[in-house]
Design a protein around this motif. Structure first.
Motif, mmCIF file in Angstrom:
data_model
loop_
_atom_site.group_PDB
_atom_site.id
_atom_site.type_symbol
_atom_site.label_atom_id
_atom_site.label_comp_id
_atom_site.label_asym_id
_atom_site.label_seq_id
_atom_site.Cartn_x
_atom_site.Cartn_y
_atom_site.Cartn_z
ATOM 1 N N GLN A 267 67.737 25.876 -9.015
ATOM 2 C CA GLN A 267 68.824 26.452 -8.227
ATOM 3 C C GLN A 267 69.036 27.911 -8.554
ATOM 4 O OE1 GLN A 267 72.116 23.324 -7.486
ATOM 5 N NE2 GLN A 267 71.077 22.820 -9.371
ATOM 6 N N TRP A 268 68.841 28.238 -9.833
ATOM 7 C CA TRP A 268 68.946 29.658 -10.182
ATOM 8 C C TRP A 268 67.856 30.430 -9.442
ATOM 9 C CZ3 TRP A 268 65.321 32.809 -12.546
ATOM 10 C CH2 TRP A 268 65.765 34.101 -12.786
ATOM 11 N N TRP A 269 66.643 29.878 -9.481
ATOM 12 C CA TRP A 269 65.517 30.579 -8.857
ATOM 13 C C TRP A 269 65.714 30.682 -7.350
ATOM 14 C CZ3 TRP A 269 61.879 33.772 -9.988
ATOM 15 C CH2 TRP A 269 60.855 34.003 -9.072
ATOM 16 N N ALA A 270 66.104 29.583 -6.726
ATOM 17 C CA ALA A 270 66.176 29.565 -5.268
ATOM 18 C C ALA A 270 67.305 30.432 -4.738
ATOM 19 C CB ALA A 270 66.351 28.124 -4.788
ATOM 20 N N ASN A 271 68.409 30.480 -5.452
ATOM 21 C CA ASN A 271 69.577 31.127 -4.864
ATOM 22 C C ASN A 271 70.094 32.327 -5.621
ATOM 23 O OD1 ASN A 271 71.109 30.793 -2.501
ATOM 24 N ND2 ASN A 271 72.887 30.278 -3.761
ATOM 25 N N ALA A 272 69.779 32.435 -6.898
ATOM 26 C CA ALA A 272 70.438 33.490 -7.669
ATOM 27 C C ALA A 272 69.479 34.539 -8.217
ATOM 28 C CB ALA A 272 71.225 32.868 -8.821
ATOM 29 N N SER A 273 68.169 34.234 -8.244
ATOM 30 C CA SER A 273 67.264 35.236 -8.792
ATOM 31 C C SER A 273 67.124 36.385 -7.791
ATOM 32 C CB SER A 273 65.902 34.614 -9.067
ATOM 33 O OG SER A 273 65.304 34.232 -7.850
ATOM 34 N N ASP A 274 66.947 37.575 -8.307
ATOM 35 C CA ASP A 274 66.837 38.737 -7.428
ATOM 36 C C ASP A 274 65.362 38.963 -7.093
ATOM 37 O OD1 ASP A 274 66.981 41.012 -6.064
ATOM 38 O OD2 ASP A 274 68.127 42.145 -7.541
ATOM 39 N N PRO A 275 64.959 38.783 -5.837
ATOM 40 C CA PRO A 275 63.539 38.909 -5.483
ATOM 41 C C PRO A 275 62.964 40.259 -5.911
ATOM 42 C CG PRO A 275 64.786 38.051 -3.633
ATOM 43 C CD PRO A 275 65.782 38.451 -4.672
ATOM 44 N N ALA A 276 63.809 41.287 -5.975
ATOM 45 C CA ALA A 276 63.308 42.610 -6.357
ATOM 46 C C ALA A 276 62.684 42.607 -7.747
ATOM 47 C CB ALA A 276 64.444 43.622 -6.286
ATOM 48 N N PHE B 108 60.998 40.152 -8.978
ATOM 49 C CA PHE B 108 59.842 39.250 -9.047
ATOM 50 C C PHE B 108 58.869 39.551 -7.920
ATOM 51 C CE2 PHE B 108 63.403 37.083 -11.015
ATOM 52 C CZ PHE B 108 62.868 36.759 -12.248
ATOM 53 N N LYS B 109 58.562 40.849 -7.757
ATOM 54 C CA LYS B 109 57.712 41.238 -6.631
ATOM 55 C C LYS B 109 56.299 40.712 -6.785
ATOM 56 C CE LYS B 109 60.188 45.123 -4.843
ATOM 57 N NZ LYS B 109 60.611 46.432 -5.282
ATOM 58 N N PHE B 110 55.911 40.421 -8.036
ATOM 59 C CA PHE B 110 54.550 39.950 -8.279
ATOM 60 C C PHE B 110 54.375 38.503 -7.834
ATOM 61 C CE2 PHE B 110 57.206 39.470 -11.950
ATOM 62 C CZ PHE B 110 57.013 38.166 -12.327
ATOM 63 N N ILE B 111 55.465 37.875 -7.431
ATOM 64 C CA ILE B 111 55.372 36.477 -6.993
ATOM 65 C C ILE B 111 55.318 36.462 -5.477
ATOM 66 C CG2 ILE B 111 56.758 34.365 -6.805
ATOM 67 C CD1 ILE B 111 57.400 34.761 -9.747
ATOM 68 N N PRO B 112 54.466 35.620 -4.864
ATOM 69 C CA PRO B 112 54.362 35.611 -3.404
ATOM 70 C C PRO B 112 55.719 35.374 -2.742
ATOM 71 C CG PRO B 112 52.752 34.130 -4.391
ATOM 72 C CD PRO B 112 53.573 34.660 -5.511
ATOM 73 N N THR B 113 55.914 35.998 -1.596
ATOM 74 C CA THR B 113 57.214 35.952 -0.935
ATOM 75 C C THR B 113 57.685 34.521 -0.692
ATOM 76 O OG1 THR B 113 56.374 37.856 0.226
ATOM 77 C CG2 THR B 113 58.497 37.000 0.949
ATOM 78 N N PHE B 114 56.724 33.657 -0.290
ATOM 79 C CA PHE B 114 57.174 32.305 0.066
ATOM 80 C C PHE B 114 57.584 31.482 -1.156
ATOM 81 C CE2 PHE B 114 53.635 29.510 -1.087
ATOM 82 C CZ PHE B 114 52.619 30.417 -1.296
ATOM 83 N N LEU B 115 57.353 32.025 -2.347
ATOM 84 C CA LEU B 115 57.823 31.342 -3.559
ATOM 85 C C LEU B 115 59.046 32.015 -4.157
ATOM 86 C CD1 LEU B 115 54.488 30.473 -5.383
ATOM 87 C CD2 LEU B 115 56.057 28.919 -4.236
ATOM 88 N N GLN B 116 59.446 33.130 -3.546
ATOM 89 C CA GLN B 116 60.585 33.854 -4.116
ATOM 90 C C GLN B 116 61.897 33.193 -3.724
ATOM 91 O OE1 GLN B 116 60.247 37.867 -2.819
ATOM 92 N NE2 GLN B 116 58.834 38.424 -4.438
#
Lengths: 418, 421
Positions: free
Chosen positions: B87-96, B98-106
């Protein structure tokens, strides 16, 4: 039969020991009530404006707390008959003894009804719907005569149920009549229904109506979870002390203790589940007419109590009792049970003491009022608890500690966890 | 009642090799005393088989408590952490970050009920569910693993006698893989245990499946890969066609849609025009005074007849003015509403007209109505969100505000004038 022999060898006759303990508990209770009165008078004469309110709140809280234990005993007995349980026969009389204290709790409830009918000072602050100028939108339900009638009905039903199940069980000790078991099994189902309704409305009247416009549909279940976990904790403590005094050694084995421990564990989790369900819905909807109740419990000194409940009511017993080993050791389980009982005493205070106002949220109270609140709750606990304990002990001493001629006793004695 | 030990001993599993000695007993008491002796003899790879649970037999066999609870507990804790992290990853992590992670997993910030992106009360149900799920997985798969299940072959089933284990017989099996096993000595030992029968259980010969079954299996396996290959291909391939529409429901029907061509009609349009002179219900705007504030094409000087001037109308006008207009014009119409004050404070220019400027005072009611309806310069249009009747109420209220600033002595009654003296 080998099993009968083990009953003979086991000391299940508490009659000789009870009277002394009953007198001691009753003395303690009277001292507690006198202390409550003294502290109350001292608080009033010190000019604490909330002192009278504090007395009633402390009394109601402890009345609800010990009634909860009795109600837990009643529902425990009802469930055992409903499920035709075998294992629990050897510990059922312990629950019957706490259920048997309900008539005494009825006597202790009379003062509150009288105080309400006489409109003594302070009670209107506890139950704002008593005030003459209060919004009368729910006056059809919350009014003095109907409140008094409901209390008579609730306690009447409980006394009737408790007497029927306890007396039938005791009668079977003499007659060995299997039909008594059949009769109890056929009557327990409407009994459970009556219990659910009366217990729910009892706590709505006693505790939820302290905020007449606040409502939580799960409040009755919350009280049920407290009453169940309290009762099984009391049973675990009883087993510990009775074993230590040399009673019931062969009748209540580690297997039974394990099951009682499982119930303590399961119902602390159930309590947390219900408590959180209540909190989460109100938190998510965030409606001012509901949130103020929690706001009052999240501000000032009550915040610490709320945290204590989360940690002490769920996490500590959860981690402490999750393994099978503490559940199978009477001393370890007794420590857990005592902890649970203390936490849920604070739990009831958490329901009864904080003053909340729909407009202002938390109502700040002075430090002196808080101290008097807690001291009065403590003395009232000694008072009501002592009298409750004396009633329980009297029940324990009025028959053998085990339903000796219950048709499922052999099954209980042979009981073994997988 | 698995009693396996990790220790392996090289034992022949060839067809006909000895796998077990199977001891048959007729009563639970007999098997209990035999089990005690096998345990005392130090056996590790052996087991008891009974038609129903016999209390205390585990203890007699010397079975150690299972580690399954620990596995379940650890899995439960992992489930709780997974729920929290998910839940932290899906809703609270800042995609900025984690740019090295593919968008569809951000993760993706999704505001729910105005709660913080990461708020524990909302997370607890998911944590709870995953704790239960992982615990259940731990319990089921842990149990299967500890019991070495699924086990597709066990030599015990080669014994016909063993079928009675689900009925009325009790068995002890002494496994040939146990280090103590010795074909002769164990046989002698087994015969002293009071068993009704001691049977040699031998491995059955391996029978290969018929040749045709192998062929069918190979072909079926290859055919089964075809759909997967097709899916994999269309996943990466580009196509001008729309997506597969597997469940049609009633999405695509044979009918004409608006703006399509239709040869049936002379004008070739699928959409038909209403008959000449048609007026939809409630859309007759003949009274231009009321609907547009115009009389003979010019702004009306008077309120329309349909609007009855009374206290209720003024009160309605005041309420709607406070809601819609006061933010800029101020509650008193002097052009110092909250937004204007704020604009001034931060140095922005917001042109708001005071109602008390001469130019505004002189405007006709029709003009004011038109301004409210369609907006003027930076003022937005309110025609679509305030009803016609309500706009006239606002006009009336604005007029009353203006009147309140321009009253003269003549407006007072004689009595009031007398009081002023």
């Amino acid at each position: 039969m080998a099993h009968s022999a083990s009953i003979e060898a086991s000391n299940i006759d508490f009659r000789g020991h009870a009277p002394r303990l009953v007198t001691a508990a009753r003395m303690l209770g009277l001292i507690g009530l006198v202390l409550t009165a003294i502290v109350g008078v001292a608080a009033i004469s010190m000019g604490d404006g909330h002192a009278r309110e504090s007395i009633w709140r402390a009394y109601v809280a402890n009345l609800c707390y010990f009634t909860a234990i009795g109600l837990g005993g009643l529902i425990f007995v009802l469930i055992q008959h409903a499920t035709r349980a075998g294992w629990s026969v050897s510990v059922r009389r312990l629950a019957e003894s706490t259920a048997g204290a309900l008539p005494t709790m009825a006597m202790l409830a009379i003062p509150i009804v009288v105080v309400m009918l006489l409109s003594l000072p302070g009670i209107e602050e506890v139950y704002p719907w008593l005030k003459s100028g209060y919004d009368r939108s729910n006056a059809a339900y919350l009014n003095k005569p109907f409140f008094a009638i409901r209390m008579v009905v609730f306690f009447g039903i409980w006394i009737w149920l408790a007497n029927f199940f306890v007396n039938s069980s005791v009668l079977q000790d003499q007659t060995g009549d299997v039909r008594l078991t059949s009769r109890m099994e056929s009557r327990c189902y409407p009994g459970i229904l009556l219990y659910a309704l009366t217990s729910t409305f009892f706590v709505i009247d006693m505790l939820m109506s302290m905020n007449p416009h606040w409502y939580s549909t799960i409040f009755g279940v919350y009280y049920f979870s407290i009453s169940f976990v309290n009762n099984v904790s009391v049973m675990a403590l009883m087993i510990f002390f009775l074993h230590r005094a040399g009673f019931m050694r062969n009748v209540v084995s580690n297997e039974h203790l394990h099951d009682v421990g499982k119930l303590v564990f399961a119902f602390t989790v159930f309590w947390a589940y219900i408590g959180f369900s209540q909190y989460m819905l109100i938190w998510y909807a965030s409606l001012p007419e509901e949130t103020f109740w929690f706001m009052a419990r999240q501000s000032g000194p009550w915040l610490y109590l709320s945290i204590l409940l989360i940690l002490g009511g769920f996490f500590i017993p959860f981690l402490g009792l999750i393994s099978r080993h503490p559940k199978r050791r009477a001393a370890a389980l007794a420590v857990g049970a005592a902890w649970v009982l203390v936490v849920h005493w604070f739990d009831i205070l958490w329901l009864a003491l904080p003053r909340a106002n729909p407009e202002a949220g938390a109502v700040t109270i002075s430090g002196t009022t808080l101290v008097f609140d807690l001291v009065l709750s403590l003395t009232a606990m000694i008072g009501i608890g002592g009298i409750f304990a004396s009633a329980v002990l009297q029940r324990l001493g009025s028959a053998s500690l085990v339903p000796t001629r219950d048709p499922r006793l052999n099954e209980a004695l042979a009981f073994h966890n997988f | 009642m698995s009693h396996a030990s990790p220790k392996t001993v090289a034992v022949s599993t060839e067809p006909g090799a000895l796998a077990y000695y199977l001891l048959e007993f007729e009563t639970p008491d007999a098997i209990r005393s035999a089990a005690r002796r096998v345990n005392e003899a130090g056996w590790t790879r052996w087991d008891t088989h009974t038609p129903y649970p016999i209390h205390g037999l585990d203890a007699t066999m010397g079975v150690r408590p299972t580690v399954l609870p620990v596995i379940v507990f650890v899995c439960g804790c992992l489930g709780a952490l997974t729920g929290l992290a998910l839940q932290w990853w899906a809703n609270a992590s800042d995609p900025a970050n984690f740019k090295f992670i593919p968008t569809f997993l951000q993760g993706y910030h999704f505001l729910i009920s105005g709660k913080p992106y990461f708020s524990l009360p909302a997370n607890i149900p998911v944590i709870f569910e995953l704790t239960i799920l992982f615990s259940a997985f731990g319990a089921v798969f842990g149990m299967l693993g500890l019991n070495f299940l699924p086990d597709l072959y066990n030599a015990l089933f080669n014994s016909r006698r063993f079928a009675r284990v689900t009925d009325d017989r009790f068995f002890i099996s002494l496994d040939a893989r146990d280090p103590r096993f010795d074909e002769r000595k164990t046989r002698e030992f087994a015969e002293t245990l009071g068993a009704a029968v001691v049977e040699d259980v031998r491995h059955s010969p391996w029978t290969a499946p018929p040749q045709w079954m192998v062929h069918v299996g190979v072909v079926a396996s290859i055919v089964a890969l075809v759909p997967l290959a097709l899916i994999a291909r269309s996943w990466t391939a580009k196509s001008p066609l729309p997506r597969f529409h597997i469940v049609q429901d009633m999405d695509n029907q044979e009918r004409y849609k608006a703006q399509m061509e239709n040869p049936i009609f002379a004008d070739g349009r699928a959409t038909r025009l209403p008959a000449e002179g048609t007026v939809a219900i409630g859309e007759l705007y003949e009274d231009t005074h009321y609907w547009y504030g115009l009389v003979d094409g010019k702004p009306a000087e008077t309120m329309p007849e349909r609007v009855e001037l009374n206290e209720a109308l003024m009160e309605r006008g005041r309420k709607l003015f406070d809601i819609n207009c006061s933010a800029c014009h101020g509650y008193d119409g002097a052009a110092y509403g909250a937004i204007r004050v704020r604009a001034d404070a931060i140095g922005n220019v917001l042109a708001v007209r005071s109602f008390y400027e001469r130019s505004v005072m002189e405007k006709s009611v029709g003009h004011l109505f038109n301004t409210i309806t369609n907006g003027f310069q930076t003022m937005p249009a309110y025609g679509h969100r305030v009803s016609t009747e309500d706009r006239w109420a606002i006009v009336a209220y604005v007029r009353a505000l203006q009147r309140s600033r321009s009253a003269s002595v003549d407006d007072l009654t004689t009595e009031e004038r007398a009081r002023l003296r």
